[in-house]
Scaffold this motif. Structure first.
Motif, PDB file in Angstrom:
ATOM      1  N   SER A   1       0.949  -1.171   0.035  1.00 28.57           N
ATOM      2  CA  SER A   1       0.035   0.110  -0.005  1.00 28.57           C
ATOM      3  C   SER A   1       0.982   1.115   0.183  1.00 28.57           C
ATOM      4  O   SER A   1       2.140   1.085   0.024  1.00 28.57           O
ATOM      5  N   ALA A   2       0.330   2.277  -0.096  1.00 24.80           N
ATOM      6  CA  ALA A   2       1.010   3.673   0.196  1.00 24.80           C
ATOM      7  C   ALA A   2       2.437   3.548   0.899  1.00 24.80           C
ATOM      8  O   ALA A   2       2.364   3.727   2.128  1.00 24.80           O
ATOM      9  N   GLY A   3       3.513   3.514   0.161  1.00 20.12           N
ATOM     10  CA  GLY A   3       4.831   3.406   0.825  1.00 20.12           C
ATOM     11  C   GLY A   3       5.428   2.367   1.609  1.00 20.12           C
ATOM     12  O   GLY A   3       5.979   2.440   2.370  1.00 20.12           O
ATOM     13  N   ARG A   4       4.559   1.344   1.500  1.00 23.21           N
ATOM     14  CA  ARG A   4       4.671   0.064   2.442  1.00 23.21           C
ATOM     15  C   ARG A   4       4.832  -1.104   1.635  1.00 23.21           C
ATOM     16  O   ARG A   4       4.049  -1.220   0.365  1.00 23.21           O
ATOM     17  N   LYS A   5       5.899  -2.212   1.736  1.00 26.24           N
ATOM     18  CA  LYS A   5       6.075  -3.128   0.765  1.00 26.24           C
ATOM     19  C   LYS A   5       5.031  -4.219   1.314  1.00 26.24           C
ATOM     20  O   LYS A   5       4.414  -4.203   2.347  1.00 26.24           O
ATOM     21  N   SER A   6       4.746  -5.235   0.412  1.00 33.76           N
ATOM     22  CA  SER A   6       3.894  -6.456   0.726  1.00 33.76           C
ATOM     23  C   SER A   6       4.641  -7.193   1.777  1.00 33.76           C
ATOM     24  O   SER A   6       5.589  -6.994   2.081  1.00 33.76           O
ATOM     25  N   ARG A   7       3.908  -7.868   2.698  1.00 31.28           N
ATOM     26  CA  ARG A   7       4.153  -8.601   3.811  1.00 31.28           C
ATOM     27  C   ARG A   7       3.586  -9.728   4.067  1.00 31.28           C
ATOM     28  O   ARG A   7       1.988  -9.948   3.694  1.00 31.28           O
ATOM     29  N   PHE A   8       3.998 -10.775   4.701  1.00 35.87           N
ATOM     30  CA  PHE A   8       3.324 -11.735   5.455  1.00 35.87           C
ATOM     31  C   PHE A   8       2.975 -11.430   6.690  1.00 35.87           C
ATOM     32  O   PHE A   8       3.724 -10.967   7.236  1.00 35.87           O
ATOM     33  N   PHE A   9       1.995 -11.981   7.178  1.00 35.75           N
ATOM     34  CA  PHE A   9       1.492 -11.723   8.604  1.00 35.75           C
ATOM     35  C   PHE A   9       0.796 -12.926   9.222  1.00 35.75           C
ATOM     36  O   PHE A   9       0.073 -13.627   8.329  1.00 35.75           O
TER      37      PHE A   9
END
Length: 110
Positions: free
Chosen positions: A17-25
């Protein structure tokens, strides 16, 4: 599929999303893993060792014997065990082991 190293639950993906990378959670614990690069994993699972239904010594001493023709050698006697491996409303599965010492082939009838 990726799994949480802390609690072993299936990780979910949160898209970038805006300014953040994809991630697993992890939906259960606070584990988060930021995805920096394309993940390619082609790992084969090791084959699980199958435990035999019969051991040869046990079969010759304790298991009952019956008239059954071995599909490998044609011997007419086999040891057998019956085990319920499916639901209770299905018939039991019969496992056989050839009594011919040079063969010892095992097979089953559902």
């Amino acid at each position: 599929m990726e799994f949480c190293p802390t609690c072993a639950n299936l990780l979910q993906v949160e898209p970038a999303s805006a300014g953040r990378k994809s991630r697993f959670f992890c939906p259960t614990c606070p584990y988060i893993y930021t995805i920096d690069h394309k993940i390619t994993k082609k790992e084969r699972l090791p084959k699980k060792e199958v435990e035999p239904i019969f051991s040869w010594a046990e079969s010759m001493k304790n298991a009952p014997k019956t008239q059954a023709t071995c599909p490998a050698c044609g011997h007419g006697e086999a040891c057998f065990k019956q085990i319920q491996i499916r639901s209770a409303d299905e018939p039991m599965t019969t496992f056989y082991m050839c009594c011919n010492e040079s063969c010892r082939r095992d097979w089953r009838e559902d």
